[in-house]
Design an enzyme around this catalytic site. Structure first.
Site, mmCIF file in Angstrom:
data_model
loop_
_atom_site.group_PDB
_atom_site.id
_atom_site.type_symbol
_atom_site.label_atom_id
_atom_site.label_comp_id
_atom_site.label_asym_id
_atom_site.label_seq_id
_atom_site.Cartn_x
_atom_site.Cartn_y
_atom_site.Cartn_z
ATOM 1 N N TYR A 166 -16.985 0.631 -3.857
ATOM 2 C CA TYR A 166 -15.977 -0.226 -4.485
ATOM 3 C C TYR A 166 -16.644 -1.354 -5.261
ATOM 4 O O TYR A 166 -16.337 -1.591 -6.439
ATOM 5 C CB TYR A 166 -15.039 -0.796 -3.423
ATOM 6 C CG TYR A 166 -14.007 -1.744 -3.982
ATOM 7 C CD1 TYR A 166 -12.845 -1.256 -4.578
ATOM 8 C CD2 TYR A 166 -14.195 -3.123 -3.935
ATOM 9 C CE1 TYR A 166 -11.898 -2.120 -5.116
ATOM 10 C CE2 TYR A 166 -13.258 -3.996 -4.471
ATOM 11 C CZ TYR A 166 -12.111 -3.481 -5.056
ATOM 12 O OH TYR A 166 -11.184 -4.343 -5.597
ATOM 13 N N THR A 204 -2.173 -7.496 -0.833
ATOM 14 C CA THR A 204 -1.234 -6.468 -1.274
ATOM 15 C C THR A 204 -1.126 -5.299 -0.303
ATOM 16 O O THR A 204 -0.316 -4.408 -0.506
ATOM 17 C CB THR A 204 -1.656 -5.895 -2.631
ATOM 18 O OG1 THR A 204 -2.958 -5.316 -2.497
ATOM 19 C CG2 THR A 204 -1.682 -6.976 -3.697
#
Length: 280
Positions: A166, A204
């Site tokens: 990532y 989120t």
């Protein structure tokens, strides 16, 4: 978007990737609230995209909304979506490369290489591919002002253990994004402003279970979108959030590796992914 420093996206065509949920959804609703003429929402799930489209229309009934369903790791499907836009003469005024994924919180040598490749495909290759195919039409539409917002990550600026793929994918995106900005400037295409956005952990669900760094809480999605949106409208080259990111970047640039490692450990950077349970 007739001014170099735009005040809103009123009358603009706005394309958002990863518009199903989270920041992508909020970017779409912000565009509708400012009077965008057309929203193009791309994501993997038709039902959730339809839900976001309905929300946008409830805010601004006049907005046209077009949905594109595709996995951004499927490059041929992405090419088809771009081709449809170009054939219809609808290159965007605003492109928000928001879609992203994290595939695990294992150490790099424990991760399935296919997972790492998928992470790079969605987070890095897809924005490059989408932008590259749309840019000729965006360039040709001068002098109409254009904006590209590339949502990278604070992890692009410092090592984040258990998130090597990532972090690497976002570092590549961030560096590509700023280089693209430079190329457009040097080529004289000043009607297109490229903004690289490096936010920290955003609450989120994607990074559920991660721990706060230092005394800084996770960014709320609303605050994260507000910061990125303002920077995009202003045509800023880069924005980061929270402010601790500036400190970490400066420390990494000037401290020797052992000293920075000690600082990162003390701030919790190196343990922030240990308890990750987020959405893959």
């Amino acid at each position: 978007m007739s001014a170099q420093r735009a005040r809103s996206v009123r009358g603009a065509q706005v394309l958002i990737t990863g518009a199903n949920r989270g920041m992508g959804r909020l970017f779409a609703l912000q565009a509708a609230a400012e009077g965008a003429s057309r929203l193009v929402l791309w994501g993997r799930e038709a039902e959730s995209l339809e839900s976001v489209a309905a929300e946008a229309r409830s805010i601004e009934p006049a907005v046209e909304v077009e949905i594109g369903v595709a996995d951004l790791a499927d490059f041929l499907a992405v090419d088809d979506l771009v081709a449809d836009l170009l054939e219809a003469g609808r290159a965007p005024d605003v492109l928000i490369n928001n879609a992203g994924m994290v595939s695990s919180n294992t150490m790099a040598w424990q991760q399935d290489p296919d997972e790492a490749i998928r992470t790079l495909s969605v987070n890095t290759v897809a924005p490059i591919r989408i932008s590259g195919r749309l840019l000729p039409a965006m360039i040709a539409d001068a002098p109409r002002q254009k904006r590209i917002l590339n949502v990278a990550s604070a992890s692009a600026l410092t090592p984040v253990p258990r998130a090597a793929a990532y972090a690497g994918s976002k570092a590549a995106l961030a560096h590509w994004s700023d280089t693209l900005r430079t190329e457009l400037m040097l080529a004289g295409h000043t009607h297109i402003a490229v903004t690289t956005y490096n936010p920290g952990f955003v609450d989120t669900g994607m990074f559920a279970g991660t721990t706060s760094i230092g005394l800084t809480p996770h960014l709320s999605p609303e605050r994260a979108v507000e910061i990125g949106w303002k920077a995009m409208l202003a045509g800023r080259a880069e924005t980061v959030a929270p402010s601790l990111v500036h400190i970490a970047r400066g420390a990494r640039a000037f401290l020797p590796a052992p000293a920075f490692d000690a600082l990162a450990r003390s701030l919790g950077v190196y343990s922030s992914m240990d308890t990750f349970t987020g959405r893959l």
